[in-house]
Design a protein around this motif. Structure first.
Motif, mmCIF file in Angstrom:
data_model
loop_
_atom_site.group_PDB
_atom_site.id
_atom_site.type_symbol
_atom_site.label_atom_id
_atom_site.label_comp_id
_atom_site.label_asym_id
_atom_site.label_seq_id
_atom_site.Cartn_x
_atom_site.Cartn_y
_atom_site.Cartn_z
ATOM 1 N N ASP A 146 48.869 29.392 40.014
ATOM 2 C CA ASP A 146 49.235 30.752 39.639
ATOM 3 C C ASP A 146 47.967 31.443 38.744
ATOM 4 O O ASP A 146 47.728 32.586 39.235
ATOM 5 N N GLU A 147 47.223 30.721 38.356
ATOM 6 C CA GLU A 147 46.172 31.391 37.676
ATOM 7 C C GLU A 147 45.135 31.700 38.632
ATOM 8 O O GLU A 147 44.300 32.806 38.571
ATOM 9 N N ILE A 148 45.004 30.736 39.701
ATOM 10 C CA ILE A 148 43.857 31.132 40.742
ATOM 11 C C ILE A 148 44.436 32.306 41.525
ATOM 12 O O ILE A 148 43.556 33.435 41.794
ATOM 13 N N THR A 149 45.912 32.776 41.633
ATOM 14 C CA THR A 149 46.018 33.950 42.183
ATOM 15 C C THR A 149 45.990 34.975 41.430
ATOM 16 O O THR A 149 45.588 36.118 41.832
ATOM 17 N N HIS A 150 46.198 34.820 40.190
ATOM 18 C CA HIS A 150 45.788 35.921 39.234
ATOM 19 C C HIS A 150 44.350 36.227 39.275
ATOM 20 O O HIS A 150 43.936 37.565 39.225
ATOM 21 N N LEU A 151 43.699 35.331 39.200
ATOM 22 C CA LEU A 151 42.094 35.448 39.024
ATOM 23 C C LEU A 151 41.680 36.312 40.458
ATOM 24 O O LEU A 151 40.830 36.991 40.478
ATOM 25 N N GLY A 152 42.365 35.783 41.562
ATOM 26 C CA GLY A 152 42.030 36.231 42.917
ATOM 27 C C GLY A 152 42.261 38.003 42.639
ATOM 28 O O GLY A 152 41.393 38.819 43.057
ATOM 29 N N ARG A 153 43.365 38.372 42.279
ATOM 30 C CA ARG A 153 43.728 39.573 41.981
ATOM 31 C C ARG A 153 42.850 40.343 41.191
ATOM 32 O O ARG A 153 42.470 41.552 41.502
#
Length: 247
Positions: A102-109
């Motif tokens: 989830d953090e990776i996804t958030h960081l991507g955004r």
């Protein structure tokens, strides 16, 4: 006032020199380059101000680009570290793994948002830099044009000043031959009447005001002694007889 006829005739020579001097001075003042240079200076000041504002804008935008890039660095590094942990298989707990994903996804955004901001600022910087370069080129063109105008003006002024010097020298020589009281009278009238202090009396007409003398005035002129200094009854300029006066 009395003055020798020859001295009175020299007034006409003096007047010719004064007229030539006045014409040269007028030409010097009226050179079109004067107005063109003044206009170029006005344009130069405006361009200098606009260029300063453009350079300030470019500097501010460059700082924004640098800040946007600096903001991206830790986010990208964090995403890389998280991805390495996922890829390395060091996180085996499902909850921790999901939180990491989830953090990776958030960081991507977050990276996408920051990159959009950076791109927008970079586009603004590109436009501002283009305007800065355009203004700099315009300023260079104006300054080159102004230098050419100044050179052309100075060349013409030099020629006119040389001619002025010749006529001023001739005037000084003629003035030295004229009695002081007659010269002072001529100069007073010349200043008061816009440059013409002496005029020839030809026939019945004053060459200064171009009016014919009245019969009474002509009779007085005809009766005057050769060394009497005459004055036009209309314009009051010194009248210089260049031939016999017939009433």
């Amino acid at each position: 006032m009395k003055a020798a006829a020859t001295a009175q005739l020299r007034l006409l020579d003096l007047q010719a020199e004064d007229t030539a001097i006045a014409q040269l001075e007028h030409r010097r003042r009226a050179l079109p380059e004067h107005a063109a240079i003044a206009e170029a200076k006005t344009v130069r000041v405006r361009l200098q101000q606009d260029l300063l504002a453009a350079r300030t804008r470019v500097g501010d935008l460059q700082l924004e680009v640098d800040k946007a890039e600096a903001d991206l660095v830790p986010v990208r590094e964090r995403k890389v570290r998280d991805q390495q942990r996922v890829d390395g298989g060091t996180v085996t707990d499902p909850k921790q793994l999901n939180a990491l994903l989830d953090e990776i996804t958030h960081l991507g955004r977050r990276i996408g948002d920051l990159e959009d901001i950076e791109l927008e600022v970079m586009e603004q910087l590109e436009a501002a830099t283009g305007r800065q370069d355009m203004l700099a080129n315009e300023l260079t063109e104006v300054e080159n044009s102004m230098r050419a105008l100044i050179a052309a003006r100075d060349e013409q002024v030099s020629v006119l000043d040389a001619d002025l010097g010749v006529h001023q020298g001739k005037r000084a020589g003629i003035a030295a031959e004229i009695p002081d009281d007659l010269l002072a009278l001529y100069d007073r009238i010349r200043v008061r009447s816009g440059g013409l202090g002496a005029a020839a009396l030809r026939g019945h007409r004053c060459s200064g005001c171009q009016l014919e003398a009245t019969p009474t005035a002509l009779a007085e002129y005809a009766a005057a002694a050769e060394d009497d200094v005459l004055r036009c009854e209309e314009c009051e300029r010194v009248l210089v007889r260049v031939g016999a006066v017939e009433a």
